[in-house]
Design a protein around this motif. Structure first.
Motif, short mmCIF file in Angstrom:
data_model
loop_
_atom_site.label_atom_id
_atom_site.label_comp_id
_atom_site.label_asym_id
_atom_site.label_seq_id
_atom_site.Cartn_x
_atom_site.Cartn_y
_atom_site.Cartn_z
N PHE A 76 2.12 4.96 0.50
CA PHE A 76 1.79 6.12 1.32
C PHE A 76 2.65 7.30 0.87
O PHE A 76 3.76 7.13 0.34
N THR A 106 0.86 -1.18 0.00
CA THR A 106 0.00 0.00 0.00
C THR A 106 0.90 1.23 0.00
O THR A 106 1.62 1.46 0.97
N ARG A 159 3.78 3.33 6.84
CA ARG A 159 2.98 4.11 7.78
C ARG A 159 3.47 3.84 9.20
O ARG A 159 3.74 2.70 9.58
N ILE A 204 -2.60 7.69 2.26
CA ILE A 204 -2.60 6.72 1.17
C ILE A 204 -2.43 7.46 -0.15
O ILE A 204 -3.13 8.44 -0.42
N MET A 246 -4.77 1.00 8.97
CA MET A 246 -5.75 1.80 8.23
C MET A 246 -7.09 1.82 8.94
O MET A 246 -7.47 0.86 9.64
N THR A 247 -7.83 2.88 8.72
CA THR A 247 -9.22 2.93 9.18
C THR A 247 -10.09 2.12 8.22
O THR A 247 -9.68 1.76 7.12
N GLU A 274 -10.47 3.94 4.98
CA GLU A 274 -9.28 3.84 4.14
C GLU A 274 -9.21 2.49 3.43
O GLU A 274 -8.82 2.41 2.26
N ARG A 275 -9.56 1.44 4.13
CA ARG A 275 -9.54 0.12 3.51
C ARG A 275 -10.54 0.07 2.35
O ARG A 275 -10.23 -0.49 1.28
#
Length: 310
Positions: free
Chosen positions: A20, A18, A281, A26, A58-59, A62-63
């Motif tokens: 960042f 992922t 992150r 992101i 991630m929240t 965000e996912r």
């Protein structure tokens, strides 16, 4: 709509990083570029929001945004979505969202807790009940990360009793014997085949394939090495597959440093033009100038070895 994973799924389902920004957001532009990079190197499918995808940082929103970006870019290429979560409701909600958006299946690891197989068995029955029988499940067996060893007998029992558990992401270490045992069980006519894709960064891929694995599900920053190794093996060119793979071992091994390998992987992906920043992150590993120079040297040596092969 992409084909869903099943008991005969084969190939390379790359574990996607992922991307960042340096500020920790992101980077969706880089994520689209990374998907193109993976597709350009011939992967069979993608697996997103796995452990090395930093999903646990991630929240929920965000996912979902990552799912949206990836599925909008992949077209008919199948995408497996990691949905492991401390809460069963959160897991189910994310899985439902992913499948509604067109995912090919979901990946679930055993939940944290005592290393008792009866507890793990009960958990997966609960997960399958919550997801519903139409959602294909990849069982993520990663004892080094979860601290939860799972026997071949339990994996087989769950796969037999829950038809939707169609795939094993095998990354036990050492675990070659587990593959052999699972394949031997399938010689009985009443035992359903299980797709086996292997992780462990790809370290043991040639041997795993020779034991009966169907391919790879890992995130090595040179996906073409995985794709070509699997293709050669499936074509019966076993020695060629291993010879090719051996050329990548120094940098693959370097990428597998415990607790630090993700920083190396993202740095290589950045140097290869797949993502804009190598940032992980927080809290996450970071490359020093010495680390970067060391990795640059390994990349250059690999390029020289590949040039010699041609």
């Amino acid at each position: 709509m992409a084909e869903r994973i099943n008991r005969d799924t084969r190939g390379v389902y790359i574990i996607a990083a992922t991307p960042f920004t340096d500020q920790g957001d992101i980077d969706h532009d880089s994520l689209r570029r990374l998907v193109d990079f993976y597709i350009g190197h011939g992967v069979t499918g993608l697996t997103i929001l796995g452990m090395m995808g930093e999903a646990n940082k991630m929240t929920g929103d965000e996912r979902r945004a990552v799912i949206d970006t990836v599925l909008a870019r992949t077209g008919d290429l199948p995408v497996v979505v990691g949905v492991s979560d401390a809460g069963l409701a959160n897991l189910t909600d994310l899985a439902s969202y992913a499948m509604d958006e067109g995912a090919a299946g979901v990946m679930v690891a055993p939940s944290a807790g005592p290393a008792r197989e009866d507890r793990i068995e009960g958990y997966f029955h609960a997960v399958c009940e919550a997801l519903g029988p139409e959602v294909p499940v990849c069982f993520q067996d990663f004892p080094l990360a979860t601290g939860l060893p799972v026997s071949p007998a339990l994996i087989r029992r769950l796969s037999q009793e829950r038809a939707q558990i169609v795939m094993l992401k095998h990354e036990d270490w050492p675990g070659l014997t587990k593959i052999t045992q699972l394949r031997k069980q399938e010689q009985a006519p009443e035992v359903a085949r299980l797709s086996i894709l292997c992780g462990n960064g790809g370290l043991y891929l040639p041997q795993e394939l020779q034991r009966g694995a169907d391919g790879a599900m890992t995130g090595f920053a040179y996906p073409e090495a995985l794709v070509q190794t699997v293709a050669l093996h499936q074509a019966g060119r076993v020695d060629e597959a291993e010879d090719l793979f051996d050329r990548y071992i120094p940098i693959l091994r370097h990428e597998q440093q415990p607790g630090f390998g993700l920083a190396v992987r993202k740095y290589v992906l950045m140097k290869r033009g797949a993502i804009a920043s190598a940032a992980t992150r927080a809290p996450g590993p970071k490359m020093s100038a010495v680390d970067a120079a060391e990795t640059d040297r390994l990349m250059a040596r690999l390029e020289a070895r590949l040039a010699d092969r041609r």
